[in-house]
Scaffold this active site. Sequence first.
Site, PDB file in Angstrom:
ATOM      1  N   SER A 576      45.646  44.280  42.853  1.00  0.00           N
ATOM      2  CA  SER A 576      45.447  45.797  42.551  1.00  0.00           C
ATOM      3  C   SER A 576      45.266  46.636  43.863  1.00  0.00           C
ATOM      4  CB  SER A 576      43.767  45.740  41.857  1.00  0.00           C
ATOM      5  OG  SER A 576      43.613  47.232  41.724  1.00  0.00           O
ATOM      6  N   TYR A 589      34.864  44.160  42.415  1.00  0.00           N
ATOM      7  CA  TYR A 589      36.209  44.115  42.030  1.00  0.00           C
ATOM      8  C   TYR A 589      37.047  44.142  43.335  1.00  0.00           C
ATOM      9  CZ  TYR A 589      40.414  44.917  39.577  1.00  0.00           C
ATOM     10  OH  TYR A 589      41.632  44.952  39.040  1.00  0.00           O
TER      11      TYR A 589
END
Length: 698
Positions: A576, A589
């Site tokens: 990501s 995250y």
Amino acid sequence: MTTTFKYVDYLWDKHKADSLKDDQVALFLYRSNILGADLRITNYGGGNTSCKTIEKDPLTNNNVEVMWVKGSGGDIGTLNRSGISGLYTDKLRALKNVYGGLTDEDRMVGLFNHCIYDLNSKAPSIDTPLHGLLPFPHIDHLHPDALIAVAAAADSEQATKEIWGNTMGWVPWQRPGFDLGLQLEKCLENNPGIRGIVLGSHGLFTWGTTSYECYMNSLEVIEMASEYISKKIEEKGSVFGGQKVESLVREERLEKAASLMPLLRGLASSENAMIGHFTDAPEVLEFINSNDLERLAPMGTSCPDHFLRTKIQPLVLSLSPNANSSDTKHLLSVLNPAFEEYRQAYKEYYETCKRSYSPAMRDPNPVIIIYPGVGMFSFAKNKQTARVASEFYINAINVMRGAEAISSYTSLPRQEAFDIEYWLLEEAKLKRMPKEKPLSRKIALVTGAGGGIGKAIADKLIAEGANVILADIAEERLKEATKEYSSDLATYGVCDVTNAKAIDELLKKSCLDFGGIDIVVHSAGLAISKPIADTTDNDWDLLQNVLVKGQFDLAKNAVQIMRKQNMGGDIISIASKNGLVSGPNNVGYGTAKAAQQHMVRLLAAELGPEQIRVNTVNPDGVIVGSKIWEGDWAKGRADAYGISVEELPAHYAKRNLLNQIIYPEDIANGVFALLGILNKTTGNIINVDGGMPNAFVR
């Protein structure tokens, strides 16, 4: 007329057939399809069928007889109008006036094109004159195991008389072509009133005045041969000389096969990468565990359709069923010389039998590999071809069983086999095959493939030619994701990537289903967006276990298989932008994504010398179609930016340089770029985010 059979399936649907009675070509295709639906009647891609109709000649307006017959290639089980040839029967028969004998066969195939009636015809096959020179309106040429067993028996002609009396003709083995058509015509002239002809070492011709009559004739003839062989086997008491080797129990067989498949695949791929198939069907085990395996296997197959797909003979492994499957060094000490000996024998076969005009030698590696006590492996350019090769060798086993029961099995002489395998017409057929796709011969595993990005990646890899195992924690999503694909293209495995044992089982499935693994794409994920004060230990552990530890366990297990194969490989992490960018409310995250990215760099450095490439694709803002946006993540990100959930798609599209919405398919294209185009890239990051300056890696 009875419609009850023991050894074949009666599939004629009168209602369906009646609806086609005004279109004899459609009825012939229907007959072909139901014959091809029973593999005891004919092999996949084998045999051919025909019908003759009266049509109006577009040049003269006269009525002429046209023969409709399966064209070159194809399969009668799936035959449709695009797969048939339509030829003037009188022109085809007139070719007898210019036929120059056995040395003229290849030229004759070219002349078939001068007999074309239907300009949309498929290229006529070599078997076209076999149908055209016989007078019957409907003809079936089939390869039932029982009939080939009769045809391959040492006393084939005598057995034919014993089964059918004077109602069946018999011709000795001859290569398919125009002259064989003449031999069938002569056999019929010498034996008027017969219902069919047995072709020595080859197959069966049957016919009828109607499509139904032809169908029933075929079934009845096959049933009679099957019944005869069954009685012979019963009288003999055992087949193949009885059992020599005892099989492992099924769980142990599958465990052994899964462990061995990557080694076999690597060796079988010394010239061209191969996809594998495994079977331990009862008829296979009976043969490979028998006393007669050593005698029969080297003889090779008899029917041309069999050995064209299985090679002239299999490789029989001299491994004990109880050999330690984890001792790779010992296994290779046995397998390497066995493969080299097989390759050398194939080269000698080629050099001994080649003609001045023969095509270059093809891949000398075995297609069929037999492991007594365990099962049978097959390797070919794709899963369907490997599976069909396995099915054909099972047909060959059935033929050997039947022929041995009748008297003794005979195979084709090596020169005859070579002349078919390296026939220039067969070479031309191979050259007409479509160009392979970029990822053909590759086996890929995609986690998180039940939907969203993972599903898009799996779809893309399949579209580009790869065989794909889709993995996800939710089986219902996997069933939905794979319902459009045959098992020759994709299979699935339920897997929680936080469970190392589940990953190990998933990779074993990949080995059993396709032969090994070339590509691992870790797309399984979840997202938790919270400030540090609200991030719990459970949140942290879950993110680390799914994203980081899952990636680690996948890579660790996959690399073991890739090393066995010795064919390199690819590992791709779907990370990501958040692994590069310090955003608010994202400590768990973002940290996990950063760990994924750095693990990629570390693995790339370690595995590069083994040609295992490891890369990252960084998505950002993939909202449409993405599973993680269905939960609390969307609200968390909306809160972080002070907007509503409904405003997120527009927010993410506007903030990238291209002002573009990013879709799952865009991420899939990024993955494909690394696999199919950037094949000398490793340790790299590709951002698929529309251009985010704060995520630029340089």
